[in-house]
Scaffold this motif. Structure first.
Motif, PDB file in Angstrom:
ATOM      1  N   PRO A 100       0.840  -1.200   0.000  1.00 15.86           N
ATOM      2  CA  PRO A 100       0.000   0.000   0.000  1.00 15.86           C
ATOM      3  C   PRO A 100       0.878   1.254   0.000  1.00 15.86           C
ATOM      4  O   PRO A 100       2.027   1.211   0.431  1.00 15.86           O
ATOM      5  CB  PRO A 100      -0.803  -0.120   1.298  1.00 15.86           C
ATOM      6  CG  PRO A 100      -0.151  -1.174   2.102  1.00 15.86           C
ATOM      7  CD  PRO A 100       0.699  -2.004   1.198  1.00 15.86           C
ATOM      8  N   PRO A 101       0.349   2.366  -0.498  1.00 12.82           N
ATOM      9  CA  PRO A 101       1.145   3.597  -0.542  1.00 12.82           C
ATOM     10  C   PRO A 101       1.803   3.891   0.814  1.00 12.82           C
ATOM     11  O   PRO A 101       1.167   3.799   1.857  1.00 12.82           O
ATOM     12  CB  PRO A 101       0.117   4.669  -0.902  1.00 12.82           C
ATOM     13  CG  PRO A 101      -0.918   3.928  -1.694  1.00 12.82           C
ATOM     14  CD  PRO A 101      -1.002   2.576  -1.029  1.00 12.82           C
ATOM     15  N   GLY A 102       3.090   4.203   0.771  1.00  9.54           N
ATOM     16  CA  GLY A 102       3.831   4.551   1.973  1.00  9.54           C
ATOM     17  C   GLY A 102       4.438   3.386   2.727  1.00  9.54           C
ATOM     18  O   GLY A 102       5.144   3.589   3.713  1.00  9.54           O
ATOM     19  N   TRP A 103       4.191   2.160   2.296  1.00 12.61           N
ATOM     20  CA  TRP A 103       4.684   1.004   3.041  1.00 12.61           C
ATOM     21  C   TRP A 103       6.201   1.048   3.217  1.00 12.61           C
ATOM     22  O   TRP A 103       6.708   0.756   4.288  1.00 12.61           O
ATOM     23  CB  TRP A 103       4.262  -0.313   2.375  1.00 12.61           C
ATOM     24  CG  TRP A 103       4.978  -0.591   1.084  1.00 12.61           C
ATOM     25  CD1 TRP A 103       4.604  -0.175  -0.157  1.00 12.61           C
ATOM     26  CD2 TRP A 103       6.192  -1.313   0.907  1.00 12.61           C
ATOM     27  NE1 TRP A 103       5.524  -0.591  -1.095  1.00 12.61           N
ATOM     28  CE2 TRP A 103       6.510  -1.293  -0.469  1.00 12.61           C
ATOM     29  CE3 TRP A 103       7.058  -1.973   1.767  1.00 12.61           C
ATOM     30  CZ2 TRP A 103       7.641  -1.896  -1.007  1.00 12.61           C
ATOM     31  CZ3 TRP A 103       8.199  -2.582   1.238  1.00 12.61           C
ATOM     32  CH2 TRP A 103       8.465  -2.539  -0.133  1.00 12.61           C
ATOM     33  N   ASP A 104       6.914   1.409   2.164  1.00 12.76           N
ATOM     34  CA  ASP A 104       8.376   1.400   2.194  1.00 12.76           C
ATOM     35  C   ASP A 104       8.905   2.484   3.143  1.00 12.76           C
ATOM     36  O   ASP A 104       9.764   2.220   3.981  1.00 12.76           O
ATOM     37  CB  ASP A 104       8.907   1.617   0.778  1.00 12.76           C
ATOM     38  CG  ASP A 104      10.228   0.922   0.518  1.00 12.76           C
ATOM     39  OD1 ASP A 104      10.764   0.267   1.417  1.00 12.76           O
ATOM     40  OD2 ASP A 104      10.727   1.045  -0.621  1.00 12.76           O
ATOM     41  N   ALA A 105       8.366   3.686   3.050  1.00 11.45           N
ATOM     42  CA  ALA A 105       8.808   4.798   3.900  1.00 11.45           C
ATOM     43  C   ALA A 105       8.513   4.535   5.373  1.00 11.45           C
ATOM     44  O   ALA A 105       9.274   4.944   6.254  1.00 11.45           O
ATOM     45  CB  ALA A 105       8.144   6.094   3.456  1.00 11.45           C
TER      46      ALA A 105
END
Length: 96
Positions: A57-62
């Motif tokens: 989902p958006p932002g998972w990596d950050a």
């Protein structure tokens, strides 16, 4: 890095985004936003460019959350056509 590799990385990333519901639902690993796919480029052979990368989902990596999806895309040597070899849950990786 060749123009074909840059084109191949963009194609692989956009294909994964489309397959996984668009940018509002899915974000590929940061390496796919680097020139030519960075460390997501698993192989560069006469067969083409093979990218293996994680996503979620958006932002998972950050946020340092675990990835939920894995995608493997083989892009032709000219970077203009591709085949999705895998798109699904993250698979265990063999030890080096």
């Amino acid at each position: 890095m060749s123009e074909a590799q840059m084109r191949a990385a963009n194609l692989a990333r956009m294909q994964a985004e489309l397959l996984n519901g668009g940018l509002s639902k899915y974000s590929p690993a940061n390496c796919m936003h680097r020139g030519g796919g960075g460390s997501c480029l698993a192989a560069d052979t006469p067969e083409g460019f093979r990218f293996r990368f994680l996503g979620g989902p958006p932002g998972w990596d950050a946020r340092r959350q675990p990835a939920t999806l894995e995608t493997v895309v083989l892009v032709s040597p000219d970077g203009r056509s591709s085949v999705v070899e895998y798109n699904g849950p993250v698979r265990p990786q063999p030890a080096p």
